[in-house]
Design an enzyme around this catalytic site. Structure first.
Site, PDB file in Angstrom:
ATOM      1  N   GLN A   1       2.950   5.012   6.291  1.00 40.95           N
ATOM      2  CA  GLN A   1       3.488   3.749   6.788  1.00 40.95           C
ATOM      3  C   GLN A   1       2.377   2.948   7.452  1.00 40.95           C
ATOM      4  O   GLN A   1       1.644   3.458   8.301  1.00 40.95           O
ATOM      5  CB  GLN A   1       4.633   4.047   7.782  1.00 40.95           C
ATOM      6  CG  GLN A   1       5.410   2.832   8.245  1.00 40.95           C
ATOM      7  CD  GLN A   1       6.212   2.159   7.143  1.00 40.95           C
ATOM      8  OE1 GLN A   1       6.686   2.791   6.216  1.00 40.95           O
ATOM      9  NE2 GLN A   1       6.349   0.851   7.239  1.00 40.95           N
TER      10      GLN A   1
ATOM     11  N   LYS B   1      14.337   3.771   5.000  1.00 41.26           N
ATOM     12  CA  LYS B   1      13.907   4.576   3.855  1.00 41.26           C
ATOM     13  C   LYS B   1      14.700   5.883   3.805  1.00 41.26           C
ATOM     14  O   LYS B   1      15.145   6.315   2.740  1.00 41.26           O
ATOM     15  CB  LYS B   1      12.396   4.846   3.941  1.00 41.26           C
ATOM     16  CG  LYS B   1      11.596   3.600   3.587  1.00 41.26           C
ATOM     17  CD  LYS B   1      10.141   3.648   3.984  1.00 41.26           C
ATOM     18  CE  LYS B   1       9.497   2.278   3.688  1.00 41.26           C
ATOM     19  NZ  LYS B   1       8.183   2.069   4.224  1.00 41.26           N
TER      20      LYS B   1
ATOM     21  N   ASP C   1       3.910   4.137  -3.205  1.00 39.37           N
ATOM     22  CA  ASP C   1       3.700   2.763  -2.722  1.00 39.37           C
ATOM     23  C   ASP C   1       2.942   1.944  -3.776  1.00 39.37           C
ATOM     24  O   ASP C   1       2.887   0.718  -3.675  1.00 39.37           O
ATOM     25  CB  ASP C   1       2.824   2.792  -1.459  1.00 39.37           C
ATOM     26  CG  ASP C   1       3.582   2.422  -0.199  1.00 39.37           C
ATOM     27  OD1 ASP C   1       4.596   1.708  -0.301  1.00 39.37           O
ATOM     28  OD2 ASP C   1       3.140   2.841   0.880  1.00 39.37           O
TER      29      ASP C   1
HETATM   30  N1  GUN Z   1       4.385  -1.445   6.147  1.00 33.98           N
HETATM   31  C1  GUN Z   1       5.055  -2.596   5.837  1.00 33.98           C
HETATM   32  N2  GUN Z   1       5.381  -2.617   4.531  1.00 33.98           N
HETATM   33  C2  GUN Z   1       4.908  -1.463   3.993  1.00 33.98           C
HETATM   34  C3  GUN Z   1       4.957  -0.899   2.684  1.00 33.98           C
HETATM   35  O1  GUN Z   1       5.486  -1.474   1.725  1.00 33.98           O
HETATM   36  N3  GUN Z   1       4.360   0.315   2.550  1.00 33.98           N
HETATM   37  C4  GUN Z   1       3.760   0.955   3.588  1.00 33.98           C
HETATM   38  N4  GUN Z   1       3.191   2.145   3.350  1.00 33.98           N
HETATM   39  N5  GUN Z   1       3.710   0.456   4.803  1.00 33.98           N
HETATM   40  C5  GUN Z   1       4.284  -0.734   5.008  1.00 33.98           C
END
Ligand code: GUN
Length: 282
Positions: free
Chosen positions: A98, A54, A121
């Site tokens: 996350q 990210k 998200d």
């Molecule tokens: N953990 C695995 N995939 C994701 C996602 O798309 N968003 C978040 N916040 N955590 C994750």
């Protein structure tokens, strides 16, 4: 038939370095600097690598990103306070927590605390509800990335049969809604669906997000269909998806690889959502 590979890596790179970069330049001219904050709790290895990606993609698009790290014994209240502070911080446009979180922290409580305008998200009830109603909103990243990959193949979904395998809140359900909005006929399946093969037989597009390594095999894939594999698993040091790539790729017309398929598109969509949030919040 040997399937064409839909490279999420290439589609994401293209979106990041053209469309998104240009949008960021336009925002910067208005003195708006899009900023994403990632809240990371504990030391889950996979989470650390997703977060690193990210940060890398944020740099490519020219946006700011910051990771706020917390030990796994941080309290729920402390995380809620962190979210409140981010909600009130005008320099931050997007936040994600996350997942997974340690068991003592309620995912629902934490996600509900994020202000919907910063929920890049697309996980808050407000944004999920708006998606369901067909209203303009921040759409969750993996479904959004899947739709962009399908668009990159030039496929018009109108009247197409889409079979979705997997019913999660973050992939299966929202991607089904997005396909419906594009006038596809959607069949929802999951690990307990009876006679899954019959449900797959007339699919033009198969989207698999069931979380089980190589759950779908080539003999279940209709000749000439498009296959989107959302899974990612590390089996004996080798990455694979929810689809058995080798057998599926001789049946499908196009297929996403693992890695380098849906993964980069998800991260690209997160960056795009942060830019959209910045455009709206200012
Ligand atoms: N953990 C695995 N995939 C994701 C996602 O798309 N968003 C978040 N916040 N955590 C994750």
């Amino acid at each position: 038939m040997t399937a064409k590979i839909i490279s999420g890596r290439e589609v994401a790179e293209q979106i990041l370095t053209t469309d998104l970069k240009n949008k960021v330049i336009a925002l910067n001219e208005k003195n708006i600097k899009p900023k994403l904050v990632v809240v990371l709790v504990g030391d889950v290895k996979a989470s650390a690598s997703y977060v690193a990606q990210k940060e890398k993609f944020a740099v490519k698009a020219g946006i700011e990103s910051e990771v706020r790290r917390f030990k796994k014994d941080v309290t729920e209240d402390e995380i809620l306070t962190v979210i409140d502070n981010i909600n009130n911080d005008k320099s931050i446009h997007g936040v994600i927590v996350q997942l997974p979180l340690p068991d003592h922290i309620s995912v629902a409580k934490v996600l509900n605390r994020i202000h919907p305008s910063k929920d890049v998200d697309g996980f808050t009830p407000t944004n999920v509800g708006k998606l369901f109603l067909g209203e303009d909103t921040l759409v969750s990243c993996t479904p959004k990335g899947i739709m962009q990959m399908l668009a990159s193949t030039g496929t018009n979904l109108t009247g197409k049969n889409v079979t979705v395998v997997g019913r999660s809140n973050i992939v299966g359900k929202p991607v089904a809604i997005l396909c419906l909005q594009q006038h596809a006929t959607v069949t929802m399946c999951h690990s307990r669906t009876k006679d899954l093969n019959a449900k797959l037989a007339d699919a033009d597009i198969v989207i698999v997000a069931v979380g089980i390594p190589k759950f779908i095999h080539g003999d279940q894939i209709p000749e000439g269909s498009i296959v989107i594999d959302v899974g990612i698993h590390n089996i004996d040091g080798k990455l694979c998806g929810d689809v058995d790539f080798d057998s599926a790729s001789i049946k499908a017309s196009s297929i996403t690889p693992v890695p380098g398929g849906v993964g980069p598109m998800t991260v690209c969509a997160l960056i795009e959502n942060t830019i959209i949030a910045a455009e709206r919040i200012g």
